[in-house]
Design a protein around this motif. Sequence first.
Motif, PDB file in Angstrom:
ATOM      1  N   HIS A 115      24.557  42.779  52.653  1.00  0.00           N
ATOM      2  CA  HIS A 115      25.668  43.719  52.479  1.00  0.00           C
ATOM      3  C   HIS A 115      25.170  45.161  52.387  1.00  0.00           C
ATOM      4  O   HIS A 115      25.774  46.063  52.977  1.00  0.00           O
ATOM      5  N   GLU A 125      33.912  48.335  56.928  1.00  0.00           N
ATOM      6  CA  GLU A 125      34.117  47.444  55.777  1.00  0.00           C
ATOM      7  C   GLU A 125      34.809  46.144  56.174  1.00  0.00           C
ATOM      8  O   GLU A 125      34.556  45.090  55.571  1.00  0.00           O
ATOM      9  N   THR A 126      35.673  46.198  57.170  1.00  0.00           N
ATOM     10  CA  THR A 126      36.361  44.973  57.596  1.00  0.00           C
ATOM     11  C   THR A 126      35.379  43.924  58.116  1.00  0.00           C
ATOM     12  O   THR A 126      35.604  42.719  57.966  1.00  0.00           O
ATOM     13  N   ASN A 129      33.075  42.606  55.018  1.00  0.00           N
ATOM     14  CA  ASN A 129      33.769  41.612  54.203  1.00  0.00           C
ATOM     15  C   ASN A 129      33.754  40.218  54.824  1.00  0.00           C
ATOM     16  O   ASN A 129      34.020  39.230  54.136  1.00  0.00           O
ATOM     17  N   LYS A 130      33.440  40.137  56.116  1.00  0.00           N
ATOM     18  CA  LYS A 130      33.427  38.846  56.802  1.00  0.00           C
ATOM     19  C   LYS A 130      32.009  38.324  57.064  1.00  0.00           C
ATOM     20  O   LYS A 130      31.831  37.331  57.760  1.00  0.00           O
TER      21      LYS A 130
END
Length: 325
Positions: A115, A125-126, A129-130
Motif C-alpha cells: 500500500h 486510491e480506487t 483499495n482493491k
Amino acid sequence: MANWISSQLARLDIPTPFEVGNVNVYVVEHMNRFFMVDCGPDTEEAWTSLTTQLAELELTLADIDFLFLTHHHADHAGQAWRLRDASIPVYGHEKLVRYLEQTPNFIKRGNQFLHDLAHWFGTPETIVNKLPDYREALRWIGPTTVTMTFEDGQDVTSDGAWKTIHLPGHASDQLGLLGPGGVLIAGDHLIDAVEPNPLIEQPYEEEGFASPVVLYLDSLRKLQSVDLKLVVSGHGEPIHKPRPLIEARISQRYERSELLLNDWVDGLSVFDWSMRLYGRKMRRAMPLVFSEVFARLTLLEERGRVVKQLTDGKWIYVRVEDILE
C-alpha cells in the motif's frame, strides 16, 4: 522430459501455471551423490512431473541429498515443502526464509509495504483499495522451513567444487551455483531469450527500500569477472557464450531507460508512466509493470538525467535540464 546436459548435470522440464511457461529444475551428480536445484510450483501437475522425470533418470527422492533453491519465486521454490516432508534438506539464502515460513508478521508487513509503494507511485486510491492481500503473491508456495542458509562465496559441497554466488536483482535472495569447468546455475539472473524483470520486494528487516535494477546491474558486472563457460538458467536453453549476453543485458537496460527521454513529460509518477507505456495491460499485470517502469526511471535518475521529487505523498520525475532552465 528429463535430459542430461552433461555427464554431471541433468535438466527437468517442469510445468507451471504462469505466463513464463515451464521452469528448469536441475539435478547435479557429484561424488557419486545427487542434489537438486529448484523444484517448481506447488501444484499436483508439477509434483507428478518432477517425480516422473526423476524416474526417467533412474532416480528417486531417496537419491537426493539436498534441495538448493536459487530464489523464492513460486515457479522455483513452490513445492519445496514436499521435498522437506520427504526428509530432504532445503538450502538457500537467508532472505529466502521469510518467503517459505510466511509468518503473520511477514504477511502484515507485506501488505503495508504494497500500500505504501502504491501511494508513492501515484496510484489512484480506487485502485489501492482493491490491491490483493499479500498472501496472493505466495499462493503457489507451500509453507515450510529452510534447513541451512548460505551467503556469497560459500561451499555447498564438502570438497568446495560447488560454491554460491549472490546475484540479487531479479530477487534479493537469488543465489547462483558455480561448479567445475566454469559452469553456473544462474536461477533467473541470466536467461537466453528474455531479460528478467528486477522485481520490487518489501525491504528485509531494517534495510531501506532500494531499486532492484541497480542490484541487477551490479550482479551482471560481477559475472564479468568470472570465467564462465556454460550458464544454465531457470528458463530457456543453456548459454554457451555467456559473456556477450551479459554485456548485451547491461547495455539494453540503459538503452531502454534512455528511450523515455524521447517522449518525456515532467511531473509524471510511476503510475502515470505505466499507463502511458502499457495502458490497459498495466492493470492486468501491475506489479510487473511497476517494477519495469520504476527500473527505467531509476536508471535515468542514477545517470543524472532526471530527479525524483516527493509531491503530495507521491514521487514525480522531472528532467534535469528543465530544472536548470
